[in-house]
Design a protein around this motif. Structure first.
Motif, PDB file in Angstrom:
ATOM      1  N   LEU A   1      34.663 -11.751 -32.522  1.00  0.00           N
ATOM      2  CA  LEU A   1      33.224 -11.824 -32.277  1.00  0.00           C
ATOM      3  C   LEU A   1      32.723 -10.401 -32.109  1.00  0.00           C
ATOM      4  O   LEU A   1      33.259  -9.641 -31.300  1.00  0.00           O
ATOM      5  CB  LEU A   1      32.911 -12.640 -31.026  1.00  0.00           C
TER       6      LEU A   1
ATOM      7  N   TYR B   1      32.127 -18.937 -26.649  1.00  0.00           N
ATOM      8  CA  TYR B   1      33.254 -18.595 -27.505  1.00  0.00           C
ATOM      9  C   TYR B   1      34.526 -18.183 -26.766  1.00  0.00           C
ATOM     10  O   TYR B   1      35.524 -17.853 -27.415  1.00  0.00           O
ATOM     11  CB  TYR B   1      32.846 -17.469 -28.462  1.00  0.00           C
TER      12      TYR B   1
ATOM     13  N   GLN C   1      37.585 -19.671 -28.171  1.00  0.00           N
ATOM     14  CA  GLN C   1      37.631 -19.805 -29.626  1.00  0.00           C
ATOM     15  C   GLN C   1      37.871 -18.485 -30.344  1.00  0.00           C
ATOM     16  O   GLN C   1      38.119 -18.475 -31.546  1.00  0.00           O
ATOM     17  CB  GLN C   1      36.302 -20.378 -30.142  1.00  0.00           C
ATOM     18  N   ILE C   2      37.758 -17.380 -29.626  1.00  0.00           N
ATOM     19  CA  ILE C   2      37.780 -16.055 -30.233  1.00  0.00           C
ATOM     20  C   ILE C   2      38.985 -15.274 -29.717  1.00  0.00           C
ATOM     21  O   ILE C   2      39.311 -15.325 -28.533  1.00  0.00           O
ATOM     22  CB  ILE C   2      36.462 -15.301 -29.887  1.00  0.00           C
TER      23      ILE C   2
ATOM     24  N   ASP D   1      22.764 -20.146 -31.818  1.00  0.00           N
ATOM     25  CA  ASP D   1      24.086 -20.120 -32.448  1.00  0.00           C
ATOM     26  C   ASP D   1      24.124 -20.782 -33.820  1.00  0.00           C
ATOM     27  O   ASP D   1      25.204 -21.088 -34.332  1.00  0.00           O
ATOM     28  CB  ASP D   1      25.147 -20.740 -31.532  1.00  0.00           C
TER      29      ASP D   1
END
Length: 177
Positions: free
Chosen positions: A4, A23, A26-27, A155
């Motif tokens: 990100l 995030y 997820q990142i 987003d």
């Protein structure tokens, strides 16, 4: 690997906090390309693996960082409004094939001299007619690079038109520098 990349938050901390929270699981790597306008030890910045100094940052962040073959900088010291010549030289010196930067408040993805230049725009607000900020998520897999830009308020995936408008804006900026 998912990265990100955001920039130019300028104390727009509600969006910054919301994006980090969204995030966090997820990142793989969080990168801030400068102009957070926050102190170096601010809790919002502790979520970032890499933070560099922008022209509105007071604390002693580094001006650039090399991470593997990626150069991360803000861009103000490399005259990005005039083009990528100075950043190309830095990337060549560092043997980097990817460069993340901010400063212009214009989201772009360009390739010059086989170097991928990705500016996530500003999460605060970009220059352009659409009136919202952006950030980018980059996916790197087996030497393949995928870049997606997102609206920093909701987003949603950004329309390709904002990137085309951004390139036109940058060409206009070159006339005045």
């Amino acid at each position: 690997m998912k990265i990100l990349v955001l920039s130019d938050s300028h104390c727009f901390n509600e969006n910054l906090k919301r994006i980090i929270t969204k995030y966090k699981n997820q990142i793989d790597i969080f990168i801030h390309c400068g102009d957070s306008s926050l102190p170096i030890h601010d809790p919002l910045l502790t979520s970032f693996n890499i933070v560099v100094k922008g022209n509105h940052d007071i604390d002693n962040f580094p001006h650039y960082i090399k991470y593997h073959n990626i150069c991360i900088t803000h861009g103000h010291l490399y005259n990005v409004y005039a083009g990528y010549n100075e950043l190309i030289q830095l990337c060549k010196k560092l043997d980097c094939h990817i460069c993340f930067h901010g400063h212009t408040h214009v989201p772009t993805y360009q390739i010059h001299h086989n170097i991928h230049f990705i500016n996530p725009g500003s999460i605060m607000m970009n220059r352009g007619t659409y009136g919202y900020g952006t950030y980018a998520i980059i996916t790197l897999t087996n030497h393949h690079l995928s870049v997606k830009f997102y609206n920093s308020e909701n987003d949603n995936l950004c329309n390709q038109n904002i990137l085309e408008e951004g390139l036109e804006l940058l060409e206009e900026f070159k006339k005045y520098v």
